[in-house]
Write a protein that holds these residues in place. Structure first.
Motif, PDB file in Angstrom:
ATOM      1  N   PRO A 240      12.258   8.630  17.677  1.00  0.00           N
ATOM      2  CA  PRO A 240      11.501   9.186  18.795  1.00  0.00           C
ATOM      3  C   PRO A 240      10.309  10.041  18.364  1.00  0.00           C
ATOM      4  CG  PRO A 240      13.842   9.347  19.238  1.00  0.00           C
ATOM      5  CD  PRO A 240      13.709   8.897  17.817  1.00  0.00           C
ATOM      6  N   ARG A 241      10.507  10.909  17.391  1.00  0.00           N
ATOM      7  CA  ARG A 241       9.417  11.777  16.931  1.00  0.00           C
ATOM      8  C   ARG A 241       8.381  10.980  16.151  1.00  0.00           C
ATOM      9  NH1 ARG A 241       9.240  15.935  12.523  1.00  0.00           N
ATOM     10  NH2 ARG A 241      11.383  15.325  12.024  1.00  0.00           N
ATOM     11  N   ALA A 242       8.840  10.078  15.273  1.00  0.00           N
ATOM     12  CA  ALA A 242       7.909   9.287  14.480  1.00  0.00           C
ATOM     13  C   ALA A 242       7.075   8.365  15.373  1.00  0.00           C
ATOM     14  CB  ALA A 242       8.682   8.475  13.449  1.00  0.00           C
ATOM     15  N   LEU A 243       7.713   7.715  16.326  1.00  0.00           N
ATOM     16  CA  LEU A 243       7.000   6.814  17.234  1.00  0.00           C
ATOM     17  C   LEU A 243       5.918   7.568  18.008  1.00  0.00           C
ATOM     18  CD1 LEU A 243       6.662   4.066  18.656  1.00  0.00           C
ATOM     19  CD2 LEU A 243       8.501   4.751  20.206  1.00  0.00           C
ATOM     20  N   ALA A 244       6.274   8.751  18.514  1.00  0.00           N
ATOM     21  CA  ALA A 244       5.308   9.542  19.272  1.00  0.00           C
ATOM     22  C   ALA A 244       4.143   9.987  18.390  1.00  0.00           C
ATOM     23  CB  ALA A 244       5.998  10.756  19.884  1.00  0.00           C
ATOM     24  N   ALA A 245       4.438  10.353  17.143  1.00  0.00           N
ATOM     25  CA  ALA A 245       3.389  10.805  16.230  1.00  0.00           C
ATOM     26  C   ALA A 245       2.432   9.673  15.870  1.00  0.00           C
ATOM     27  CB  ALA A 245       4.007  11.402  14.970  1.00  0.00           C
ATOM     28  N   PHE A 246       2.965   8.488  15.607  1.00  0.00           N
ATOM     29  CA  PHE A 246       2.103   7.352  15.248  1.00  0.00           C
ATOM     30  C   PHE A 246       1.318   6.861  16.458  1.00  0.00           C
ATOM     31  CE2 PHE A 246       4.286   7.375  11.287  1.00  0.00           C
ATOM     32  CZ  PHE A 246       3.551   6.602  10.411  1.00  0.00           C
ATOM     33  N   THR A 247       1.937   6.837  17.624  1.00  0.00           N
ATOM     34  CA  THR A 247       1.231   6.434  18.835  1.00  0.00           C
ATOM     35  C   THR A 247       0.083   7.394  19.127  1.00  0.00           C
ATOM     36  OG1 THR A 247       3.251   5.440  19.736  1.00  0.00           O
ATOM     37  CG2 THR A 247       1.487   5.924  21.289  1.00  0.00           C
TER      38      THR A 247
ATOM     39  N   GLN B 284       0.868  -1.176   0.000  1.00  0.00           N
ATOM     40  CA  GLN B 284       0.000   0.000   0.000  1.00  0.00           C
ATOM     41  C   GLN B 284       0.907   1.229   0.000  1.00  0.00           C
ATOM     42  OE1 GLN B 284      -3.497   0.553   0.477  1.00  0.00           O
ATOM     43  NE2 GLN B 284      -4.318  -1.292   1.451  1.00  0.00           N
ATOM     44  N   THR B 285       0.482   2.294  -0.648  1.00  0.00           N
ATOM     45  CA  THR B 285       1.267   3.532  -0.641  1.00  0.00           C
ATOM     46  C   THR B 285       0.423   4.680  -0.116  1.00  0.00           C
ATOM     47  OG1 THR B 285       0.661   4.018  -2.940  1.00  0.00           O
ATOM     48  CG2 THR B 285       2.729   2.830  -2.562  1.00  0.00           C
ATOM     49  N   GLU B 286       1.089   5.544   0.615  1.00  0.00           N
ATOM     50  CA  GLU B 286       0.495   6.797   1.105  1.00  0.00           C
ATOM     51  C   GLU B 286       1.437   7.890   0.625  1.00  0.00           C
ATOM     52  OE1 GLU B 286       0.364  10.172   2.560  1.00  0.00           O
ATOM     53  OE2 GLU B 286       1.739   9.082   3.901  1.00  0.00           O
ATOM     54  N   SER B 287       1.056   8.598  -0.420  1.00  0.00           N
ATOM     55  CA  SER B 287       1.982   9.537  -1.053  1.00  0.00           C
ATOM     56  C   SER B 287       1.558  10.995  -0.915  1.00  0.00           C
ATOM     57  CB  SER B 287       2.130   9.191  -2.539  1.00  0.00           C
ATOM     58  OG  SER B 287       0.862   9.180  -3.178  1.00  0.00           O
TER      59      SER B 287
ATOM     60  N   THR C 282       6.258  14.324   9.109  1.00  0.00           N
ATOM     61  CA  THR C 282       6.043  13.159   9.964  1.00  0.00           C
ATOM     62  C   THR C 282       4.633  13.120  10.533  1.00  0.00           C
ATOM     63  OG1 THR C 282       8.399  13.168  10.547  1.00  0.00           O
ATOM     64  CG2 THR C 282       6.939  11.903  11.961  1.00  0.00           C
ATOM     65  N   HIS C 283       4.085  14.266  10.905  1.00  0.00           N
ATOM     66  CA  HIS C 283       2.716  14.300  11.410  1.00  0.00           C
ATOM     67  C   HIS C 283       1.738  13.766  10.364  1.00  0.00           C
ATOM     68  CE1 HIS C 283      -1.093  15.614  13.007  1.00  0.00           C
ATOM     69  NE2 HIS C 283      -1.274  16.429  11.973  1.00  0.00           N
ATOM     70  N   GLU C 284       1.907  14.189   9.123  1.00  0.00           N
ATOM     71  CA  GLU C 284       1.019  13.712   8.067  1.00  0.00           C
ATOM     72  C   GLU C 284       1.287  12.247   7.739  1.00  0.00           C
ATOM     73  OE1 GLU C 284       1.396  16.407   4.795  1.00  0.00           O
ATOM     74  OE2 GLU C 284       0.255  17.986   5.797  1.00  0.00           O
ATOM     75  N   ASN C 285       2.561  11.805   7.814  1.00  0.00           N
ATOM     76  CA  ASN C 285       2.861  10.373   7.687  1.00  0.00           C
ATOM     77  C   ASN C 285       1.968   9.574   8.638  1.00  0.00           C
ATOM     78  OD1 ASN C 285       6.437  10.831   7.366  1.00  0.00           O
ATOM     79  ND2 ASN C 285       4.984  10.408   5.748  1.00  0.00           N
ATOM     80  N   ALA C 286       1.951  10.009   9.894  1.00  0.00           N
ATOM     81  CA  ALA C 286       1.209   9.286  10.925  1.00  0.00           C
ATOM     82  C   ALA C 286      -0.297   9.378  10.703  1.00  0.00           C
ATOM     83  CB  ALA C 286       1.578   9.830  12.302  1.00  0.00           C
ATOM     84  N   ALA C 287      -0.806  10.576  10.454  1.00  0.00           N
ATOM     85  CA  ALA C 287      -2.255  10.764  10.323  1.00  0.00           C
ATOM     86  C   ALA C 287      -2.806  10.042   9.098  1.00  0.00           C
ATOM     87  CB  ALA C 287      -2.572  12.261  10.254  1.00  0.00           C
ATOM     88  N   PHE C 288      -2.150  10.192   7.964  1.00  0.00           N
ATOM     89  CA  PHE C 288      -2.656   9.580   6.731  1.00  0.00           C
ATOM     90  C   PHE C 288      -2.480   8.066   6.740  1.00  0.00           C
ATOM     91  CE2 PHE C 288      -1.536  13.802   4.382  1.00  0.00           C
ATOM     92  CZ  PHE C 288      -2.546  14.442   5.082  1.00  0.00           C
ATOM     93  N   SER C 289      -1.360   7.604   7.291  1.00  0.00           N
ATOM     94  CA  SER C 289      -1.135   6.162   7.379  1.00  0.00           C
ATOM     95  C   SER C 289      -2.138   5.523   8.335  1.00  0.00           C
ATOM     96  CB  SER C 289       0.286   5.862   7.859  1.00  0.00           C
ATOM     97  OG  SER C 289       1.249   6.316   6.928  1.00  0.00           O
ATOM     98  N   ALA C 290      -2.403   6.189   9.461  1.00  0.00           N
ATOM     99  CA  ALA C 290      -3.348   5.644  10.443  1.00  0.00           C
ATOM    100  C   ALA C 290      -4.738   5.495   9.832  1.00  0.00           C
ATOM    101  CB  ALA C 290      -3.403   6.547  11.671  1.00  0.00           C
ATOM    102  N   ALA C 291      -5.135   6.442   9.001  1.00  0.00           N
ATOM    103  CA  ALA C 291      -6.450   6.353   8.360  1.00  0.00           C
ATOM    104  C   ALA C 291      -6.544   5.102   7.483  1.00  0.00           C
ATOM    105  CB  ALA C 291      -6.711   7.609   7.539  1.00  0.00           C
ATOM    106  N   ILE C 292      -5.476   4.827   6.721  1.00  0.00           N
ATOM    107  CA  ILE C 292      -5.453   3.633   5.856  1.00  0.00           C
ATOM    108  C   ILE C 292      -5.461   2.361   6.701  1.00  0.00           C
ATOM    109  CG2 ILE C 292      -4.070   2.345   4.183  1.00  0.00           C
ATOM    110  CD1 ILE C 292      -3.020   5.076   3.167  1.00  0.00           C
ATOM    111  N   LEU C 293      -4.624   2.331   7.731  1.00  0.00           N
ATOM    112  CA  LEU C 293      -4.484   1.137   8.547  1.00  0.00           C
ATOM    113  C   LEU C 293      -5.757   0.823   9.323  1.00  0.00           C
ATOM    114  CD1 LEU C 293      -0.899   1.981   9.813  1.00  0.00           C
ATOM    115  CD2 LEU C 293      -1.472   0.002   8.383  1.00  0.00           C
ATOM    116  N   LYS C 294      -6.364   1.843   9.900  1.00  0.00           N
ATOM    117  CA  LYS C 294      -7.583   1.606  10.684  1.00  0.00           C
ATOM    118  C   LYS C 294      -8.738   1.168   9.797  1.00  0.00           C
ATOM    119  CE  LYS C 294      -6.418   4.761  14.475  1.00  0.00           C
ATOM    120  NZ  LYS C 294      -6.772   6.030  15.181  1.00  0.00           N
ATOM    121  N   ARG C 295      -8.767   1.688   8.585  1.00  0.00           N
ATOM    122  CA  ARG C 295      -9.819   1.288   7.657  1.00  0.00           C
ATOM    123  C   ARG C 295      -9.753  -0.214   7.361  1.00  0.00           C
ATOM    124  NH1 ARG C 295      -8.957   5.051   4.063  1.00  0.00           N
ATOM    125  NH2 ARG C 295      -7.665   3.825   2.644  1.00  0.00           N
ATOM    126  N   GLU C 296      -8.540  -0.773   7.406  1.00  0.00           N
ATOM    127  CA  GLU C 296      -8.358  -2.200   7.137  1.00  0.00           C
ATOM    128  C   GLU C 296      -8.232  -3.026   8.410  1.00  0.00           C
ATOM    129  OE1 GLU C 296      -5.569  -3.254   4.227  1.00  0.00           O
ATOM    130  OE2 GLU C 296      -6.243  -1.774   2.771  1.00  0.00           O
TER     131      GLU C 296
END
Length: 243
Positions: free
Chosen positions: A183-190, A146-149, A154-168
């Protein structure tokens, strides 16, 4: 925002100090001008030394030491963030590029081949598509990618990826990015409500040095700049409520 990000890097900071120093010299305020010029040279020299770069890098990396792909717990998906160096020639250990197999993309492939998850999500502007094509060439099935382009940070990486992942229904993820970015990416995705397992990868732009620690090197200056960007980024993300 681009201007603000540039000002985080030591080269631009030193340039501003030098300009301020020249301004004071033109105004015949010689003591202030010379102090600013000396500070400009000193700061640039310090940030270009491996000793300073390693000192800045250590607090970001020490919580997430690298591990073999097969030692990670299984997850619903592997998320690989763009922004790192893409392998030059291949993703296998016997490829010409000695670092290819352990970059973000190469390590994500190792996780997939170790059956840590049956889906790989590539996140990060146009690089996500390029990474997906490389994984296809390495034998990863198209229906496992899957791609999220659309994301630009990093904030948008987390928000847009989470939308795709939760949908599935995939909320437990292995997050692959460089150690200093983790550290920043982990906190953003969490913060997006995901169950995140940090899986740091090597990035060739962050080398180790065997030379004298106080002798300036271009790679050390670049690493210092990236580390300073992470520290400012973590502070900014906390202020915005993104972590």
């Amino acid at each position: 925002m681009d201007l603000i990000e540039q000002l985080i890097y030591p080269l631009y900071q030193a340039a501003l100090l030098a300009v301020a120093g020249l301004f004071f010299l033109c105004r015949r305020r010689y003591r202030s001008g010379l102090a600013l010029l000396a500070s400009s040279v000193g700061w640039l020299w310090l940030c270009a030394t491996p000793a300073m770069a390693v000192c800045l890098r250590a607090p970001l990396e020490h919580r997430y030491p690298p591990r073999e792909a097969s030692t990670y717990s299984k997850a619903d998906a592997i998320v690989i963030l763009g922004g790192g160096t893409l392998p030059q020639s291949g993703l296998d250990p016997d490829a010409e590029d000695p670092y290819g197999a352990v970059t973000r993309l190469g390590f994500g492939l190792q996780l997939f081949r170790s059956a840590r998850a049956d889906m790989v999500l590539l996140s990060g502007d146009d690089q996500a598509r390029r990474m997906a094509r490389r994984l296809e060439r390495q034998g990863v099935p198209v229906d496992a990618l899957q791609t999220e382009s659309a994301s630009m940070n990093t904030h948008e990486n987390a928000a847009f990826s989470a939308a795709i992942l939760k949908r599935e229904g995939r909320e437990r993820v292995l997050l692959v990015t460089s150690s200093i970015h983790m550290p920043r990416a982990l906190a953003a995705f969490t913060n997006q409500g995901l169950d995140v397992i940090p899986a740091p990868a090597y990035d060739p732009i962050y080398p180790s040095w065997q030379a004298h620690p106080w002798w300036p090197r271009r790679a050390a200056l670049r690493l210092s700049g990236h580390c300073l960007r992470e520290y400012v980024g973590m502070w900014w993300y906390r202020m915005r409520g993104w972590t």
